[in-house]
Design a protein around this motif. Sequence first.
Motif, PDB file in Angstrom:
ATOM      1  N   GLU A   1       0.833  -1.205   0.000  1.00 51.49           N
ATOM      2  CA  GLU A   1       0.000   0.000   0.000  1.00 51.49           C
ATOM      3  C   GLU A   1       0.872   1.263   0.000  1.00 51.49           C
ATOM      4  O   GLU A   1       0.556   2.241  -0.672  1.00 51.49           O
ATOM      5  CB  GLU A   1      -0.938   0.015   1.208  1.00 51.49           C
ATOM      6  CG  GLU A   1      -2.029  -1.025   1.161  1.00 51.49           C
ATOM      7  CD  GLU A   1      -3.064  -0.756   0.085  1.00 51.49           C
ATOM      8  OE1 GLU A   1      -3.324   0.427  -0.214  1.00 51.49           O
ATOM      9  OE2 GLU A   1      -3.597  -1.732  -0.460  1.00 51.49           O
ATOM     10  N   GLN A   2       1.958   1.227   0.740  1.00 50.68           N
ATOM     11  CA  GLN A   2       2.871   2.365   0.792  1.00 50.68           C
ATOM     12  C   GLN A   2       3.511   2.599  -0.582  1.00 50.68           C
ATOM     13  O   GLN A   2       3.636   3.746  -1.025  1.00 50.68           O
ATOM     14  CB  GLN A   2       3.948   2.112   1.847  1.00 50.68           C
ATOM     15  CG  GLN A   2       4.750   3.318   2.228  1.00 50.68           C
ATOM     16  CD  GLN A   2       5.725   3.014   3.362  1.00 50.68           C
ATOM     17  OE1 GLN A   2       6.223   1.909   3.479  1.00 50.68           O
ATOM     18  NE2 GLN A   2       5.976   4.006   4.182  1.00 50.68           N
TER      19      GLN A   2
ATOM     20  N   GLN B   1       0.943   4.165  -2.812  1.00 49.26           N
ATOM     21  CA  GLN B   1       0.780   5.580  -2.459  1.00 49.26           C
ATOM     22  C   GLN B   1       1.908   6.422  -3.045  1.00 49.26           C
ATOM     23  O   GLN B   1       1.667   7.498  -3.601  1.00 49.26           O
ATOM     24  CB  GLN B   1       0.729   5.760  -0.946  1.00 49.26           C
ATOM     25  CG  GLN B   1       0.521   7.207  -0.531  1.00 49.26           C
ATOM     26  CD  GLN B   1       0.674   7.426   0.954  1.00 49.26           C
ATOM     27  OE1 GLN B   1       1.177   6.573   1.665  1.00 49.26           O
ATOM     28  NE2 GLN B   1       0.255   8.592   1.406  1.00 49.26           N
ATOM     29  N   LYS B   2       3.148   5.941  -2.958  1.00 52.03           N
ATOM     30  CA  LYS B   2       4.281   6.686  -3.531  1.00 52.03           C
ATOM     31  C   LYS B   2       4.136   6.837  -5.038  1.00 52.03           C
ATOM     32  O   LYS B   2       4.399   7.904  -5.589  1.00 52.03           O
ATOM     33  CB  LYS B   2       5.595   5.983  -3.197  1.00 52.03           C
ATOM     34  CG  LYS B   2       6.032   6.159  -1.758  1.00 52.03           C
ATOM     35  CD  LYS B   2       7.334   5.432  -1.489  1.00 52.03           C
ATOM     36  CE  LYS B   2       7.740   5.564  -0.039  1.00 52.03           C
ATOM     37  NZ  LYS B   2       8.980   4.839   0.255  1.00 52.03           N
TER      38      LYS B   2
ATOM     39  N   GLN C   1       1.506   9.415  -5.746  1.00 51.00           N
ATOM     40  CA  GLN C   1       2.023  10.759  -5.491  1.00 51.00           C
ATOM     41  C   GLN C   1       2.905  11.231  -6.647  1.00 51.00           C
ATOM     42  O   GLN C   1       2.816  12.383  -7.079  1.00 51.00           O
ATOM     43  CB  GLN C   1       2.800  10.796  -4.180  1.00 51.00           C
ATOM     44  CG  GLN C   1       1.927  10.841  -2.953  1.00 51.00           C
ATOM     45  CD  GLN C   1       2.742  10.854  -1.670  1.00 51.00           C
ATOM     46  OE1 GLN C   1       3.850  10.327  -1.613  1.00 51.00           O
ATOM     47  NE2 GLN C   1       2.178  11.468  -0.639  1.00 51.00           N
TER      48      GLN C   1
END
Length: 114
Positions: free
Chosen positions: A73-74, A77-78, A81
């Motif tokens: 998930e991280q 997200q990156k 972004q």
Amino acid sequence: MLEFNTKIRKFQETIASGSENKNTIGNATVSFSPEEDHKLVKEATEIASINFKDQFTHVVSQIANEEEEYLAEQNIQKQLQLELIDIERKVYLMDVITREAKALENLTRYPNQI
């Protein structure tokens, strides 16, 4: 009658001598020798230890799975972004190009309007 009294006395003596080594199971009372008590306690401890190890292993595997999901998930997200930053930069550039094109159009129209 005397035989019955001797049986009662023997029964009372066995109860008195074995009262320290009794375990209650439901409504029944079971007598064990100290060696049997030690063996039962050791077996119960081993079973509890195995159950604890199984539970611990399960918790560790759950934590590992949750950590993998968190990292995935991280990473998503990156990436999102970075895509957002790229799109915002493109929108800004398109806005600048549009303004410059309008300014150029105004410059090329001016002499023709006089």
